[in-house]
Design a protein around this motif. Sequence first.
Motif, PDB file in Angstrom:
ATOM      1  N   LYS A   1       0.828  -1.207   0.000  1.00  0.00           N
ATOM      2  CA  LYS A   1       0.000   0.000   0.000  1.00  0.00           C
ATOM      3  C   LYS A   1       0.865   1.261   0.000  1.00  0.00           C
ATOM      4  CE  LYS A   1      -3.731   2.403   2.409  1.00  0.00           C
ATOM      5  NZ  LYS A   1      -3.078   3.719   2.250  1.00  0.00           N
ATOM      6  N   GLN A   2       1.899   1.266   0.824  1.00  0.00           N
ATOM      7  CA  GLN A   2       2.759   2.446   0.937  1.00  0.00           C
ATOM      8  C   GLN A   2       3.509   2.711  -0.360  1.00  0.00           C
ATOM      9  OE1 GLN A   2       4.696   0.833   4.315  1.00  0.00           O
ATOM     10  NE2 GLN A   2       3.295   1.761   5.792  1.00  0.00           N
ATOM     11  N   MET A   3       3.942   1.686  -1.037  1.00  0.00           N
ATOM     12  CA  MET A   3       4.600   1.889  -2.331  1.00  0.00           C
ATOM     13  C   MET A   3       3.624   2.464  -3.353  1.00  0.00           C
ATOM     14  SD  MET A   3       7.841   1.283  -2.384  1.00  0.00           S
ATOM     15  CE  MET A   3       8.138   1.125  -4.141  1.00  0.00           C
ATOM     16  N   ASN A   4       2.425   1.925  -3.401  1.00  0.00           N
ATOM     17  CA  ASN A   4       1.436   2.432  -4.356  1.00  0.00           C
ATOM     18  C   ASN A   4       1.016   3.863  -4.041  1.00  0.00           C
ATOM     19  OD1 ASN A   4       1.194   0.207  -6.118  1.00  0.00           O
ATOM     20  ND2 ASN A   4      -0.103  -0.864  -4.651  1.00  0.00           N
ATOM     21  N   ASP A   5       1.114   4.256  -2.782  1.00  0.00           N
ATOM     22  CA  ASP A   5       0.801   5.634  -2.378  1.00  0.00           C
ATOM     23  C   ASP A   5       2.006   6.566  -2.494  1.00  0.00           C
ATOM     24  OD1 ASP A   5      -1.792   4.924  -1.815  1.00  0.00           O
ATOM     25  OD2 ASP A   5      -1.481   4.701   0.343  1.00  0.00           O
ATOM     26  N   LEU A   6       3.140   6.053  -3.003  1.00  0.00           N
ATOM     27  CA  LEU A   6       4.386   6.819  -3.158  1.00  0.00           C
ATOM     28  C   LEU A   6       4.972   7.246  -1.809  1.00  0.00           C
ATOM     29  CD1 LEU A   6       3.360   9.110  -6.168  1.00  0.00           C
ATOM     30  CD2 LEU A   6       4.418   6.845  -6.232  1.00  0.00           C
ATOM     31  N   MET A   7       4.646   6.533  -0.772  1.00  0.00           N
ATOM     32  CA  MET A   7       5.205   6.813   0.554  1.00  0.00           C
ATOM     33  C   MET A   7       6.426   5.914   0.760  1.00  0.00           C
ATOM     34  SD  MET A   7       3.530   9.291   1.956  1.00  0.00           S
ATOM     35  CE  MET A   7       3.658  10.022   0.319  1.00  0.00           C
ATOM     36  N   PHE A   8       7.481   6.234   0.017  1.00  0.00           N
ATOM     37  CA  PHE A   8       8.666   5.379   0.012  1.00  0.00           C
ATOM     38  C   PHE A   8       9.308   5.275   1.393  1.00  0.00           C
ATOM     39  CE2 PHE A   8       8.413   7.553  -4.176  1.00  0.00           C
ATOM     40  CZ  PHE A   8       8.056   6.456  -4.937  1.00  0.00           C
ATOM     41  N   HIS A   9       9.324   6.400   2.126  1.00  0.00           N
ATOM     42  CA  HIS A   9       9.932   6.387   3.455  1.00  0.00           C
ATOM     43  C   HIS A   9       9.175   5.453   4.380  1.00  0.00           C
ATOM     44  CE1 HIS A   9       6.679   9.271   3.706  1.00  0.00           C
ATOM     45  NE2 HIS A   9       6.776   9.301   5.014  1.00  0.00           N
ATOM     46  N   GLU A  10       7.850   5.408   4.264  1.00  0.00           N
ATOM     47  CA  GLU A  10       7.055   4.512   5.102  1.00  0.00           C
ATOM     48  C   GLU A  10       7.238   3.059   4.672  1.00  0.00           C
ATOM     49  OE1 GLU A  10       3.002   5.746   5.085  1.00  0.00           O
ATOM     50  OE2 GLU A  10       3.399   7.681   6.050  1.00  0.00           O
ATOM     51  N   ALA A  11       7.329   2.826   3.359  1.00  0.00           N
ATOM     52  CA  ALA A  11       7.524   1.462   2.859  1.00  0.00           C
ATOM     53  C   ALA A  11       8.840   0.884   3.366  1.00  0.00           C
ATOM     54  CB  ALA A  11       7.487   1.459   1.332  1.00  0.00           C
ATOM     55  N   LEU A  12       9.899   1.689   3.314  1.00  0.00           N
ATOM     56  CA  LEU A  12      11.196   1.216   3.808  1.00  0.00           C
ATOM     57  C   LEU A  12      11.184   1.034   5.318  1.00  0.00           C
ATOM     58  CD1 LEU A  12      13.585   3.219   1.484  1.00  0.00           C
ATOM     59  CD2 LEU A  12      13.458   0.726   1.669  1.00  0.00           C
ATOM     60  N   GLU A  13      10.498   1.905   6.031  1.00  0.00           N
ATOM     61  CA  GLU A  13      10.397   1.734   7.479  1.00  0.00           C
ATOM     62  C   GLU A  13       9.654   0.442   7.814  1.00  0.00           C
ATOM     63  OE1 GLU A  13      10.274   1.844  11.577  1.00  0.00           O
ATOM     64  OE2 GLU A  13      11.696   2.652  10.120  1.00  0.00           O
ATOM     65  N   SER A  14       8.638   0.084   7.033  1.00  0.00           N
ATOM     66  CA  SER A  14       7.935  -1.182   7.254  1.00  0.00           C
ATOM     67  C   SER A  14       8.888  -2.362   7.112  1.00  0.00           C
ATOM     68  CB  SER A  14       6.773  -1.326   6.262  1.00  0.00           C
ATOM     69  OG  SER A  14       5.749  -0.402   6.547  1.00  0.00           O
ATOM     70  N   VAL A  15       9.686  -2.353   6.042  1.00  0.00           N
ATOM     71  CA  VAL A  15      10.653  -3.441   5.860  1.00  0.00           C
ATOM     72  C   VAL A  15      11.642  -3.467   7.017  1.00  0.00           C
ATOM     73  CG1 VAL A  15      12.470  -4.369   4.388  1.00  0.00           C
ATOM     74  CG2 VAL A  15      10.419  -3.387   3.346  1.00  0.00           C
ATOM     75  N   TRP A  16      12.090  -2.294   7.438  1.00  0.00           N
ATOM     76  CA  TRP A  16      13.093  -2.263   8.515  1.00  0.00           C
ATOM     77  C   TRP A  16      12.516  -2.660   9.875  1.00  0.00           C
ATOM     78  CZ3 TRP A  16      15.598  -1.616   4.314  1.00  0.00           C
ATOM     79  CH2 TRP A  16      16.984  -1.696   4.321  1.00  0.00           C
ATOM     80  N   ARG A  17      11.210  -2.552  10.050  1.00  0.00           N
ATOM     81  CA  ARG A  17      10.578  -3.130  11.252  1.00  0.00           C
ATOM     82  C   ARG A  17      10.835  -4.635  11.277  1.00  0.00           C
ATOM     83  NH1 ARG A  17       4.591  -2.236  10.761  1.00  0.00           N
ATOM     84  NH2 ARG A  17       4.516  -3.578  12.601  1.00  0.00           N
ATOM     85  N   PHE A  18      10.716  -5.239  10.091  1.00  0.00           N
ATOM     86  CA  PHE A  18      10.939  -6.681  10.013  1.00  0.00           C
ATOM     87  C   PHE A  18      12.424  -7.014  10.121  1.00  0.00           C
ATOM     88  CE2 PHE A  18      11.056 -10.786   7.587  1.00  0.00           C
ATOM     89  CZ  PHE A  18      10.376 -11.528   8.550  1.00  0.00           C
ATOM     90  N   VAL A  19      13.282  -6.160   9.569  1.00  0.00           N
ATOM     91  CA  VAL A  19      14.731  -6.361   9.731  1.00  0.00           C
ATOM     92  C   VAL A  19      15.079  -6.380  11.218  1.00  0.00           C
ATOM     93  CG1 VAL A  19      17.011  -5.330   9.363  1.00  0.00           C
ATOM     94  CG2 VAL A  19      15.346  -5.358   7.489  1.00  0.00           C
TER      95      VAL A  19
END
Length: 647
Positions: free
Chosen positions: A401-419
């Motif tokens: 959803k964040q990628m489709n909304d162009l919220m790149f910073h949020e998309a990367l933060e989501s991945v880094w939560r999992f990291v």
Amino acid sequence: MTKKPTFYVTTPIYYPSGKLHIGHAYTTIAADAIARFKRFCGYDVRFLTGTDEHGEKIQKKAQEAGMSEIEFLDAQIADIKKLWEKLEISNDDFIRTTDKERHEVIIQKIFTKLYEQGDIYKGSYEGNYCVPCESFWTESQMIDGHKCPDCGRETKIVKEESYFFRLSKYQDRIRDLFENTDFVLPESRKNEMIKNFIDPGLEDLSVTRTSFDWGIKVPFDEDHVIYVWIDALCNYITSLGYMSEDDSKFKNYWPANVQLVAKEIVRFHTIIWPALLMALDLPLPQRVFGHGWILFADDKMSKSKGNIVYPGQMVDKYGVDALKYFLLREFSFGQDGSYTHRNFITRINSDLANDLGNLVSRTVSMVEKYNDGILVVNDAKTEFDDELINLYKEIRVDFEKQMNDLMFHEALESVWRFVRRTNKYIDETMPWALAKDDSKKDQLNHVLYNLCESIRLISTLISSLLPDTARKIFYQLGIEGFEELTNWESTDTFGLIADGTKVHRGEVLFPRLDVEEEIKVLEEMFAEKIVDQEVKLDHKEEITIDDFSKVEMRVGKVVKCEKHPKADKLLVSQIKIGSEVRQIVSGIANYYKPEDMVGKSVVVVCNLKPVKLRGVESQGMILAAGNDGDALVLPEAIGANDGAEVR
């Protein structure tokens, strides 16, 4: 065979008059990220960038360089293309507005069509024109007397015969577009356009010039060249073959899904551009997204200050993915962001070296140490597995959803939560302790497998954002070339790596950096100050001492300051000059906050005729200094009494 859904993304076409800095690269890196992601998700993507090559400014630059316009442009475009190659930009097309058959001929057809149907008419124009911005401004739109509201530079009076586009005809349809759709994002840009341009009323637009000839000629009146914004904006459809013998790409990809632009050109892309498309009876882009600026330590980047950061040098030193990650993660797309050398190095260390790099290195090393590099699938679950896997399922939904909304910073933060959660899983399960007990061999293998599977999912998600990093991780996991493990569909499932897969320890993904040492390196790298070089000054017409004596300049003390109610770039100051208090409107809101102005002793031109700027009366002008593109600086008369004459 089912036809793939299409996705068309564009960046603004760049003005090739100098070296591109990270602010320019920001738009293109963002467009590249969404283009790669949509390809990854199975879309038939068209990603366009290019160069806007006409206009008075280019003609002057070429003359100053002693070159023809096309020679000057060819050298500039070669540098831009090299930069996009270095940044691994995956554009499918690159349009040059000097391409005769592909662009210029079509622009002439478009202009003729609009003229013949009455949307363009001939008249004469007298108004204030900003050469750098290629823009005309009305009295009510200008700031500080006759300065451009976009760049703050002085405008000049231009009087000439002109053709006009009936922009006012589309006032109601443009308002409806803004008020009833998500055509313009973020919301702040939409509100700014309504308040500053739509509410005051749209005026017909001068769309040709006769004072220079570097442009596309009006086909039926060659004394006129077509205004650069008509020319430049239409590249988004000429590049697809609109009005050409082969318009198959236009039929396939238009309308654009998203057009990314920096905030200073939102007006052209959200008011003039849709009006042109309405006149041509063409569908509108689904969305225009106006992102913010990258500032240098809260100040606008400027060549003369030596505070410009160039992306090519950053890539050479730190790698393309380090720069991409920083730009996409550090800044909220849509808002201004502040770059410093410290936050760049700190972000690399904390997120890339410590979090991701350490996770991959530790995991692969443990698989090699404890099981000869071989992954084993079994059911020896631990009490921590469910939390790990359930969090992944959650962030996978968020990420899409964040990628489709162009919220790149949020998309990367989501991945880094999992990291970060995967790193915690190592601490919870303690593989080094399990390795000491032969009876827990199965559980050890299960933990190591879960770690590698988590890393597979992380690297697959980020593969459209950090493609080089993803490829390196795929190699270390032993899954490079296995598309079924690294495609978008594979991110739906936890547990796809095959039993017996062999991992390979590779290079360190992101070496940890010494923050203070790297800051020194970066400061030296970008230390050159253009102001130390010889600069040719464009002096104004000479005046006599009698002329100068007519200008009354006095020291004034700012006693109150607030934002202009109708213009984001203007401040309204109450200034005490001797026994009187004057209200002065100044275009300095991008550089000074209202609270910072109070108490300053500034130099005021007192005998200017009062004018209304966006409906607020201004009784004079505050003097400000700054080279083209710089932040404005207010000279202060420290120690002088308010009312004192400046001479």
